[in-house]
Design an enzyme around this catalytic site. Structure first.
Site, short mmCIF file in Angstrom:
data_model
loop_
_atom_site.label_atom_id
_atom_site.label_comp_id
_atom_site.label_asym_id
_atom_site.label_seq_id
_atom_site.Cartn_x
_atom_site.Cartn_y
_atom_site.Cartn_z
N TYR A 1 1.06 8.54 0.45
CA TYR A 1 2.72 8.51 0.17
C TYR A 1 2.65 7.10 -0.20
CZ TYR A 1 7.69 8.09 1.48
OH TYR A 1 8.89 7.63 1.25
N ASP B 1 -1.96 0.18 -2.59
CA ASP B 1 -0.84 0.20 -1.91
C ASP B 1 -0.86 -0.07 -0.36
OD1 ASP B 1 1.90 2.90 -1.25
OD2 ASP B 1 1.49 0.63 -0.53
N LYS C 1 6.95 -3.47 5.02
CA LYS C 1 6.56 -3.49 6.36
C LYS C 1 6.39 -4.94 7.06
CE LYS C 1 5.09 1.06 6.17
NZ LYS C 1 6.30 1.90 6.88
P1 KE4 Z 1 9.47 2.04 2.27
O1 KE4 Z 1 10.36 2.22 0.96
O2 KE4 Z 1 9.71 3.21 3.35
O3 KE4 Z 1 9.67 0.29 2.78
O4 KE4 Z 1 7.78 2.24 1.97
C1 KE4 Z 1 7.32 3.25 1.30
C2 KE4 Z 1 5.90 3.16 1.58
C3 KE4 Z 1 5.01 2.75 0.55
N1 KE4 Z 1 3.58 2.79 0.79
C4 KE4 Z 1 3.21 3.28 1.91
C5 KE4 Z 1 1.61 3.32 2.19
C6 KE4 Z 1 3.92 3.46 3.19
O5 KE4 Z 1 3.38 4.06 4.04
C7 KE4 Z 1 5.35 3.59 3.01
C8 KE4 Z 1 6.40 3.93 3.89
N2 KE4 Z 1 5.78 4.48 4.98
C9 KE4 Z 1 6.69 5.60 5.90
C10 KE4 Z 1 5.82 5.84 7.28
N3 KE4 Z 1 4.61 6.55 6.83
C11 KE4 Z 1 7.91 4.84 6.34
C12 KE4 Z 1 8.80 5.56 7.24
C13 KE4 Z 1 9.81 6.22 6.46
O6 KE4 Z 1 9.72 7.04 5.63
O7 KE4 Z 1 10.69 6.68 7.43
#
Ligand code: KE4
Length: 425
Positions: free
Chosen positions: A141, A236, A264
């Site tokens: 993801y 990533d 994060k």
């Molecule tokens: P954000 O747009 O949520 O800040 O980041 C996206 C993203 C990009 N790359 C990786 C490897 C990520 O894990 C994420 C976002 N992680 C999720 C939890 N697995 C965020 C939690 C959510 O979607 O509410």
């Protein structure tokens, strides 16, 4: 009705699913979401006054724990000077200098989320190479930008929509999916799309199909394939960045990427993302180069204050990573023993302070194994943790995150709870 239930009922009238991010809705674990109202260190409190050991830590950002005094003070002090200017500020330079030093990259651009960081890095890769195809891995993801919502993990996988509606077929066609931990599947795609692949994007540690570590040699193989086929390698590191080590997965595994994305931890709990790379690549980004990317609140001084303070603490206290490794190892061993004693088939995958309990008797080295786990048993496990005052991710395809604020005693509490819960699974 608890206050969380009352709030959830109201929330569902005005927010899709009652939440601002799907996985928070707890739709895969057979209960309602607990609305939180406060966090301190390793613990959070919900609106009904229940206290929990927190194993989400805001999905990774809070590596030092909730409301760290230095981070809190930095935010308060910055806010006293105003919240946003839309003009360059000194703290953005300090932040960029530190991120470049910690990442080993020459330049960085701040954005407001991991999604935005990935979206921008992909556009840069396409602009810099003149190629349009991207290779990602099924179950990984990378945020919710259109071209990444193809066989995506995390909430997309949890909700049963790894291929989102609303993504034009033509766009999805430019996203090729390989198999994580299978470099041959990447070579096959590169050969079949010779000269058309701009980049391979990978979570150096997959953490959105649950935690699946890279097999020895996998990341090195991606580096070699990208070099051989003229594609860029994008790490990533939204989860692994500043989490596995001060230098993230690049230093932890000793493999250099061409572009790295962050989120994060870099924001210390505030909305911050970033993408970084060589000067040659990053100077293709506006206003210097032809790849456009912009943002009203990018480099926001209050968000920078939170992120910079957290990164400085990590940079100056490498023993934080030793503690996180020790806590992670203690938890993994304890959980494995708990399930073994109860004869519950389970695997605990871990890298440092990020781990996932998979309810399966087989090793989980990729997407297919992760998806074949016993999701109903996971749901019972999740509800048992809540009943024992432990707040974990409400999905088999997420991770547990530890912080430097967690203690060995709390890890032992979690293990003791797991022993009790395992008897009921
Ligand atoms: P954000 O747009 O949520 O800040 O980041 C996206 C993203 C990009 N790359 C990786 C490897 C990520 O894990 C994420 C976002 N992680 C999720 C939890 N697995 C965020 C939690 C959510 O979607 O509410």
């Amino acid at each position: 009705m608890t206050k969380s239930e009352t709030l959830f009922t109201a929330a569902q009238q005005v927010l899709p699913g009652g939440v601002n991010s799907p996985v928070r809705a707890c739709r895969a674990v057979g209960t309602y979401p607990r609305f939180l109202q406060a966090g301190k260190g390793s613990r959070v409190t919900d609106v009904d006054g229940h206290d929990y050991i927190d194993l989400i830590c805001s999905w990774g950002p809070l590596i030092l724990g909730h409301a760290h005094p230095a981070v809190e003070e930095a935010v308060v002090e910055a806010a006293k000077n105003g919240l946003s200017f839309g003009a360059p500020t000194e703290i953005e330079v300090e932040m960029a200098q530190l991120v470049c030093r910690m990442s080993g990259m020459e330049m960085v651009r701040m954005v407001n989320s991991g999604t935005e960081a990935v979206m921008s890095a992909l556009r840069l890769a396409r602009g810099a190479t003149g190629r349009s195809k991207i290779i990602k891995f099924a179950g990984c993801y990378h945020g919710h930008s259109d071209s990444m919502l193809v066989k995506a993990g995390s909430g997309a996988l949890t909700g049963g929509a790894p291929d989102s509606a609303g993504v034009p077929q033509e766009m999805a066609a430019d996203t090729l999916t390989a198999t994580y931990n299978d470099a041959a599947s990447v070579r096959t795609l590169l050969e079949a799309n010779h000269g058309q692949v701009a980049a391979v994007i990978v979570e150096p540690v997959a953490a959105n199909m649950g935690v699946v570590p890279p097999q020895p040699g996998f990341l090195e193989a991606l580096r070699g394939l990208c070099d051989a086929f003229g594609a860029l390698l994008i790490f990533d590191e939204v989860i692994t960045g500043f989490r596995l080590a001060a230098g993230g997965a690049q230093s932890y595994y000793g493999v250099r990427a061409d572009l790295v994305t962050y989120g994060k931890i870099i924001g210390g709990g505030m909305p911050v993302g970033a993408y970084a790379g060589s000067r040659k690549l990053m100077e293709q980004v506006a206003p210097l180069g032809p790849v456009y990317q912009a943002g009203t609140l990018s480099g926001n001084p209050v968000a920078m204050a939170a992120g910079l303070t957290q990164l400085r603490i990590l940079d100056q206290n490498p023993d934080v990573y030793t503690k996180l490794e020790r806590l992670g190892q203690r938890l993994q061993t304890g959980l494995e023993d708990a399930f073994l004693s109860a004869r519950i088939p389970a695997r605990v995958n871990r890298v440092g302070s990020v781990l996932t309990v998979f309810f399966t008797g087989k090793p989980v080295t990729g997407y297919d194994q992760a998806r074949s786990c016993d999701l109903q048993r996971f749901a019972r496990w999740y509800r048992g943790l809540l009943d024992h005052g432990i707040y974990a991710a409400p999905s088999q395809f997420e991770a547990m995150f530890l912080s430097a604020a967690h203690t060995a005693e709390e890890i032992d509490q979690i293990i003791a709870a797991a022993r009790e819960i395992a008897k009921t699974l």
